[in-house]
Design an enzyme around this catalytic site. Structure first.
Site, PDB file in Angstrom:
ATOM      1  N   ARG A  68      -2.788  -2.109   0.141  1.00 47.62           N
ATOM      2  CA  ARG A  68      -3.244  -0.767   0.094  1.00 47.62           C
ATOM      3  C   ARG A  68      -4.399  -0.644  -1.194  1.00 47.62           C
ATOM      4  O   ARG A  68      -4.421  -1.153  -2.110  1.00 47.62           O
ATOM      5  CB  ARG A  68      -2.210   0.158  -0.322  1.00 47.62           C
ATOM      6  CG  ARG A  68      -1.309   0.511   0.750  1.00 47.62           C
ATOM      7  CD  ARG A  68      -0.277   1.699   0.650  1.00 47.62           C
ATOM      8  NE  ARG A  68       0.672   1.009  -0.326  1.00 47.62           N
ATOM      9  CZ  ARG A  68       0.841   1.122  -1.791  1.00 47.62           C
ATOM     10  NH1 ARG A  68      -0.026   2.026  -2.375  1.00 47.62           N
ATOM     11  NH2 ARG A  68       1.897   0.663  -2.313  1.00 47.62           N
ATOM     12  N   TYR A 196      -5.051  -2.993   6.995  1.00 45.02           N
ATOM     13  CA  TYR A 196      -3.750  -3.443   6.593  1.00 45.02           C
ATOM     14  C   TYR A 196      -2.758  -2.094   6.715  1.00 45.02           C
ATOM     15  O   TYR A 196      -3.032  -1.029   6.582  1.00 45.02           O
ATOM     16  CB  TYR A 196      -4.077  -3.394   5.064  1.00 45.02           C
ATOM     17  CG  TYR A 196      -2.735  -3.618   4.096  1.00 45.02           C
ATOM     18  CD1 TYR A 196      -1.923  -4.769   4.466  1.00 45.02           C
ATOM     19  CD2 TYR A 196      -2.247  -2.421   3.553  1.00 45.02           C
ATOM     20  CE1 TYR A 196      -0.761  -4.943   3.927  1.00 45.02           C
ATOM     21  CE2 TYR A 196      -1.013  -2.626   2.925  1.00 45.02           C
ATOM     22  CZ  TYR A 196      -0.313  -3.771   2.948  1.00 45.02           C
ATOM     23  OH  TYR A 196       0.997  -3.705   2.352  1.00 45.02           O
ATOM     24  N   LYS A 205       2.818   5.590   5.168  1.00 46.50           N
ATOM     25  CA  LYS A 205       2.690   6.182   3.730  1.00 46.50           C
ATOM     26  C   LYS A 205       1.656   7.388   3.919  1.00 46.50           C
ATOM     27  O   LYS A 205       1.837   8.564   3.285  1.00 46.50           O
ATOM     28  CB  LYS A 205       1.701   5.325   2.913  1.00 46.50           C
ATOM     29  CG  LYS A 205       2.309   3.935   2.675  1.00 46.50           C
ATOM     30  CD  LYS A 205       3.858   4.126   2.084  1.00 46.50           C
ATOM     31  CE  LYS A 205       4.482   2.706   1.849  1.00 46.50           C
ATOM     32  NZ  LYS A 205       5.683   2.509   1.488  1.00 46.50           N
ATOM     33  N   HIS A 225      10.099   8.270  -1.162  1.00 47.54           N
ATOM     34  CA  HIS A 225       9.935   6.706  -0.898  1.00 47.54           C
ATOM     35  C   HIS A 225      11.022   6.072  -1.145  1.00 47.54           C
ATOM     36  O   HIS A 225      11.323   5.353  -2.642  1.00 47.54           O
ATOM     37  CB  HIS A 225       8.636   6.264  -2.032  1.00 47.54           C
ATOM     38  CG  HIS A 225       8.188   4.919  -1.656  1.00 47.54           C
ATOM     39  ND1 HIS A 225       7.511   4.217  -2.682  1.00 47.54           N
ATOM     40  CD2 HIS A 225       8.285   4.260  -0.688  1.00 47.54           C
ATOM     41  CE1 HIS A 225       6.920   3.089  -2.413  1.00 47.54           C
ATOM     42  NE2 HIS A 225       7.461   3.076  -1.142  1.00 47.54           N
ATOM     43  N   SER A 247       6.583   0.015  -4.424  1.00 45.28           N
ATOM     44  CA  SER A 247       6.603  -1.024  -3.357  1.00 45.28           C
ATOM     45  C   SER A 247       6.785  -2.483  -3.916  1.00 45.28           C
ATOM     46  O   SER A 247       6.566  -2.747  -5.210  1.00 45.28           O
ATOM     47  CB  SER A 247       5.120  -0.982  -2.917  1.00 45.28           C
ATOM     48  OG  SER A 247       4.842   0.212  -2.593  1.00 45.28           O
ATOM     49  N   CYS A 249       9.616  -4.095  -4.761  1.00 44.50           N
ATOM     50  CA  CYS A 249      10.405  -4.183  -6.209  1.00 44.50           C
ATOM     51  C   CYS A 249      11.990  -4.286  -5.303  1.00 44.50           C
ATOM     52  O   CYS A 249      13.009  -4.007  -6.124  1.00 44.50           O
ATOM     53  CB  CYS A 249      10.509  -2.922  -7.053  1.00 44.50           C
ATOM     54  SG  CYS A 249       9.081  -2.857  -8.151  1.00 44.50           S
ATOM     55  N   ASP A 276      12.545   2.178   3.388  1.00 42.85           N
ATOM     56  CA  ASP A 276      11.278   2.561   2.635  1.00 42.85           C
ATOM     57  C   ASP A 276      11.087   4.123   2.470  1.00 42.85           C
ATOM     58  O   ASP A 276      10.501   4.571   1.526  1.00 42.85           O
ATOM     59  CB  ASP A 276      10.155   1.931   3.467  1.00 42.85           C
ATOM     60  CG  ASP A 276       8.581   2.175   2.791  1.00 42.85           C
ATOM     61  OD1 ASP A 276       8.986   1.833   1.391  1.00 42.85           O
ATOM     62  OD2 ASP A 276       7.797   2.436   3.289  1.00 42.85           O
ATOM     63  N   ARG A 368       3.761  -9.731   5.347  1.00 38.50           N
ATOM     64  CA  ARG A 368       4.756  -8.915   5.841  1.00 38.50           C
ATOM     65  C   ARG A 368       5.114  -9.476   7.132  1.00 38.50           C
ATOM     66  O   ARG A 368       4.644 -10.104   7.760  1.00 38.50           O
ATOM     67  CB  ARG A 368       3.912  -7.501   5.929  1.00 38.50           C
ATOM     68  CG  ARG A 368       3.262  -6.953   4.559  1.00 38.50           C
ATOM     69  CD  ARG A 368       4.398  -6.061   3.927  1.00 38.50           C
ATOM     70  NE  ARG A 368       4.086  -5.591   2.574  1.00 38.50           N
ATOM     71  CZ  ARG A 368       4.603  -4.872   2.082  1.00 38.50           C
ATOM     72  NH1 ARG A 368       5.685  -4.094   2.377  1.00 38.50           N
ATOM     73  NH2 ARG A 368       4.216  -4.328   0.748  1.00 38.50           N
TER      74      ARG A 368
HETATM   75  O1  SAT Z   1       1.921   0.626   1.916  1.00 45.30           O
HETATM   76  S1  SAT Z   1       2.550  -0.222   2.675  1.00 45.30           S
HETATM   77  O2  SAT Z   1       3.155   0.266   3.978  1.00 45.30           O
HETATM   78  O3  SAT Z   1       1.793  -1.139   3.481  1.00 45.30           O
HETATM   79  C1  SAT Z   1       3.935  -1.062   1.866  1.00 45.30           C
HETATM   80  C2  SAT Z   1       4.029  -0.753   0.537  1.00 45.30           C
HETATM   81  O4  SAT Z   1       3.070  -0.777  -0.269  1.00 45.30           O
HETATM   82  O5  SAT Z   1       4.920  -0.144   0.287  1.00 45.30           O
HETATM   83 MN    MN Z   2       7.066   1.356   0.426  1.00 45.13          MN
END
Ligand code: SAT
Ligand code: MN
Length: 583
Positions: A68, A196, A205, A225, A247, A249, A276, A368
Site C-alpha cells: 500500500r 496491489y 481497505k 480493522h 497489517s 502483525c 482482517d 500474499r
Molecule cells: O492493504 S492490504 O489489503 O493490501 C493488506 C494490509 O496491508 O493489511
Molecule cells: Mn489488514
C-alpha cells in the site's frame, strides 16, 4: 431488474476511460475459469501444479508495486478538517480535475470489467453492496475470492439500492502518478497506477474501512480493522472476540489459532469468523454484533507454515492466487518461513533464478495468498450468520519489543478507547516505509480511518454511552516483547490461547487479576503456563510494568494525541494524564 443509476454510471465511466469492451461479471464458475485461462494466456498468471495445488495461480507484480502507498492515498472530503491530520487531503474538485487527466482514455485497448460485489453475508442487515469498475483481470480474479461477487450482489442491490462505487485502472503502473483517492461524500474511490491488493481491491481497505468508517460514523456503527474469532471452552461455552493489530502483525494467525495439544484434548477450540475486517452493529439487546464483510483471506505468505498456521496453509491448497511468492521447479510455491529446508533452486518473485545462496529473499516480504474463507478448516459454522456474532471482548495490540506487557485489561470502556487510541507498533512490510520503526497506529486504523481520527475517538466514546454495560471488555496484548538478546519472551502462535482463555475468563467474571497503574494484569497463577517451558523470570518480564518506560510512553502518547488538536476528546487526554500520575 435493471438499476438505472448503476447503468448510467457504468456508461459514464466507459465514455471517459474508452475501453474496447465492457464486461459485467456474474461471479459464475464458468466466468472464473475463462478469466483465469485468459490470464494464463496473457502471462498474468502462471498455472501451478494441478495435482498438489488445483486451480491455483502465481502472479508477479511490477516490482515497484508491492505494498500500500499511504503517501499517495487521499481522503477528499469537502473540508480538510473532515480528513484530519492522519490523512492526505485534497479538495474533491481539485482531485477530480487531476484524475480526469489520468483517467481520460486510460482503458484504451483493454476490457472494462464491472464487478458488483456484496460485503457481508447475503440477507444480513449489516451487509452492503459495492461495484468496482476495473481494467485488471487480476483484480477481478482476486475480488471473486475476497467478496461475494456478481449475481448475488445485484440481487441484494435490486433496482434502486445504494452502492459504493470504485473505479480502478492499471493505466501504466507508474509509481509517480499513483493515486488512491477516496470521496466520502460521494461514496466513491478512484484508484490508478497500482494493482496491489490494498490499493486496487477496492472492496477491502478502501470501501470496507475508509468509506465504511464514514458511513459507520453517520449511521452509528463501527467498521474496524479487526479479526473475529470464536473461542469454545470445554463446557461448550462460546466467547466471540475481535482483535485489532496493524497489517502483518498476526491477525490471520490469531484468527486461525490451533490450541496446543493439552488444550485441544480438554476440548478448547478456536474458530475463524474473519481475519482482517469487522463491521459491528448494536443488536436489540444493546450488545455489539460483528460480521466479516469479506469472503476470502488476503494473507501474508512469508512465515506461514505448517507449524505457525496450518489452517492458513490448508486454506490455500486450491482455488488460490499467490502473488509475489517463489516458484519451485515442480510448479509449487515457496516463501521464507515455509518450514523445512529451502529448495535447492527456485524462481524468485521477480522471475529470476534463485538458490539458497542468493542475496535476496525468494518471496517478497509482503507476498500474499488470496484464498476463499470457506476453505479454511477452522472456519466457524456461523461465520455467515446474517445477524453477526455477539462480541464479548475486543483486543488491541501491536508489535512492541519492549514496554508493553503480554496482556492487560482496561477497567472501563473509556480507558479502553484510550488504550486503542494510544496503540503503537513497529512497522512491517505491508506498507511502504522503514521496517521496524515505532509508529502510533490507533486501533490499527491510522491508514484506514476515512475521517478525522479525533471524531473517530469520539464516535467510539459515544457508542460506549449507548451500549453501557453491554459493551465488550477491552484488552491489550503484545506477543512480541523481547529479551536483551532479542529473543521473544512469549512463544506465541497456538500458545496464545492461554491469553485468550484468561480474557474469556474475565468476560465471565472470573480470571484473577491484579490492579496496576495501566489496568488489570493477570496474576501469574491466572495465566496458565503449564508445559510451556518458559525460562525463569520470563513470565515476570512479560507481566512487568516498568514505571520509567511507561512514563516515557505516556509522554510519547501526549505528543501523538496532540496531533488531533481540538477534535481530540478531552476524556482521552484526561486518561493519559491520570495514567501518568498513577505511574
Ligand atoms: O492493504 S492490504 O489489503 O493490501 C493488506 C494490509 O496491508 O493489511
Ligand atoms: Mn489488514
Amino acid at each position: 431488474m435493471a438499476h438505472t443509476g448503476l447503468e448510467a454510471w457504468v456508461e459514464s465511466v466507459a465514455r471517459e476511460t474508452l475501453p474496447v469492451s465492457v464486461y459485467w461479471c456474474d461471479g459464475s464458475e464458468g466466468e472464473s475459469h475463462q478469466l483465469n485461462e485468459g490470464l494464463v494466456r496473457s502471462g498474468g498468471f502462471i498455472r501451478l501444479n494441478e495435482k498438489s495445488l488445483p486451480n491455483c495461480f502465481l502472479a508477479r507484480s511490477d516490482p515497484r508495486d508491492v505494498a500500500r502507498v499511504e503517501e499517495q492515498t487521499y481522503i477528499c472530503s469537502r473540508s480538510p478538517d473532515d480528513a484530519g491530520p492522519s490523512n492526505n487531503w485534497m479538495a474533491p474538485d481539485e482531485m477530480h480535475g487531476r484524475l480526469a487527466g489520468i483517467m481520460q482514455g486510460c482503458m484504451r485497448g483493454r476490457t472494462m470489467y464491472v464487478v458488483p460485489y456484496l460485503m457481508g453475508p447475503p440477507g444480513s442487515p449489516l451487509s452492503k453492496v459495492g461495484v468496482e469498475i476495473t481494467d485488471s483481470p487480476y483484480v477481478v480474479a482476486n475480488l471473486r475470492i475476497m467478496t461475494r461477487m456478481g449475481r448475488v450482489a445485484l440481487e441484494a442491490l435490486g433496482s434502486n439500492g445504494t452502492f459504493s462505487r470504485g473505479v480502478h485502472s492499471t493505466v501504466t503502473l507508474d509509481p509517480a502518478h499513483r493515486h488512491i483517492s477516496h470521496f466520502p461524500d460521494e461514496n466513491l474511490v478512484i484508484s490508478c497506477h497500482s494493482n496491489y491488493g490494498g490499493n486496487a481491491l477496492l472492496s477491502k481497505k478502501c470501501f470496507a474501512l475508509r468509506l465504511a468508517s464514514v458511513l459507520a460514523r453517520d449511521e452509528g456503527w463501527l467498521a474496524e480493522h479487526m479479526l473475529i474469532l470464536r473461542l469454545t471452552d470445554p463446557q461448550g461455552r462460546r466467547t466471540y472476540i475481535t482483535a485489532a493489530f496493524p497489517s502483518a502483525c498476526g491477525k490471520t494467525n490469531l484468527a486461525m489459532l490451533i490450541p496446543p495439544p493439552r488444550y485441544a484434548e480438554a476440548g478448547w477450540r478456536v474458530e475463524t469468523v474473519g481475519d482482517d475486517i469487522a463491521w459491528l452493529k448494536f443488536g436489540t439487546d444493546r450488545r455489539l454484533y460483528a460480521i466479516n464483510p469479506e469472503a476470502g483471506f488476503f494473507g501474508v505468505a512469508p512465515g506461514t507454515s505448517s507449524r505457525t498456521n496450518p489452517n492458513a496453509l490448508q486454506t490455500c491448497q486450491s482455488n488460490t492466487i499467490f502473488t509475489n511468492v517463489a516458484l519451485r521447479p515442480d510448479g509449487t510455491v515457496w516463501w521464507e518461513g515455509f518450514g523445512g529446508l529451502p529448495p535447492d533452486q527456485a524462481i524468485d518473485w521477480r522471475g529470476r533464478d534463485w538458490t539458497p545462496n542468493s542475496p535476496e529473499p525468494a518471496a517478497h516480504p509482503n507476498s500474499r495468498f488470496t484464498a476463499p474463507a470457506r476453505q479454511c478448516p477452522s472456519i466457524a459454522d456461523d461465520w455467515e450468520r446474517p445477524e453477526g456474532v455477539p462480541i464479548s471482548a475486543m483486543i488491541f495490540g501491536g508489535r512492541r519489543s519492549s514496554v508493553m506487557p503480554l496482556v492487560y485489561e482496561a477497567p472501563s470502556w473509556q480507558y479502553g478507547v484510550y488504550v486503542g487510541a494510544a496503540m503503537a507498533s513497529e512497522r512491517t512490510a505491508a506498507a511502504a516505509g522503514k521496517v521496524g520503526e515505532l509508529r502510533h497506529d490507533p486501533m490499527a486504523m491510522l491508514p484506514f480511518c476515512g475521517y478525522h481520527m479525533g471524531d473517530y475517538f469520539q464516535h467510539w466514546l459515544d457508542l460506549g454511552q449507548r451500549g453501557g454495560a453491554a459493551m465488550p471488555r477491552i484488552f491489550h496484548v503484545n506477543w512480541f516483547k523481547k529479551d536483551a538478546a532479542g529473543k521473544f519472551f512469549w512463544p506465541g502462535f497456538g500458545e496464545s490461547l492461554r491469553v485468550l482463555k484468561w480474557i474469556a475468563d474475565r468476560c465471565r467474571g472470573g480470571g484473577a487479576a491484579t490492579e496496576s497503574p495501566i489496568g488489570w494484569l493477570p496474576t501469574p497463577e491466572a495465566l496458565d503456563t503449564a508445559g510451556l517451558d518458559l525460562p525463569p523470570h520470563s513470565l515476570d518480564a512479560l507481566l512487568q510494568v516498568n514505571p520509567e518506560e511507561w512514563i516515557a510512553e505516556t509522554d510519547s502518547r501526549t505528543a501523538f494525541l496532540a496531533r488531533f488538536g481540538d477534535k481530540l476528546p478531552a476524556a482521552l487526554l484526561e486518561e493519559n494524564t491520570a495514567l501518568r500520575s498513577r505511574l
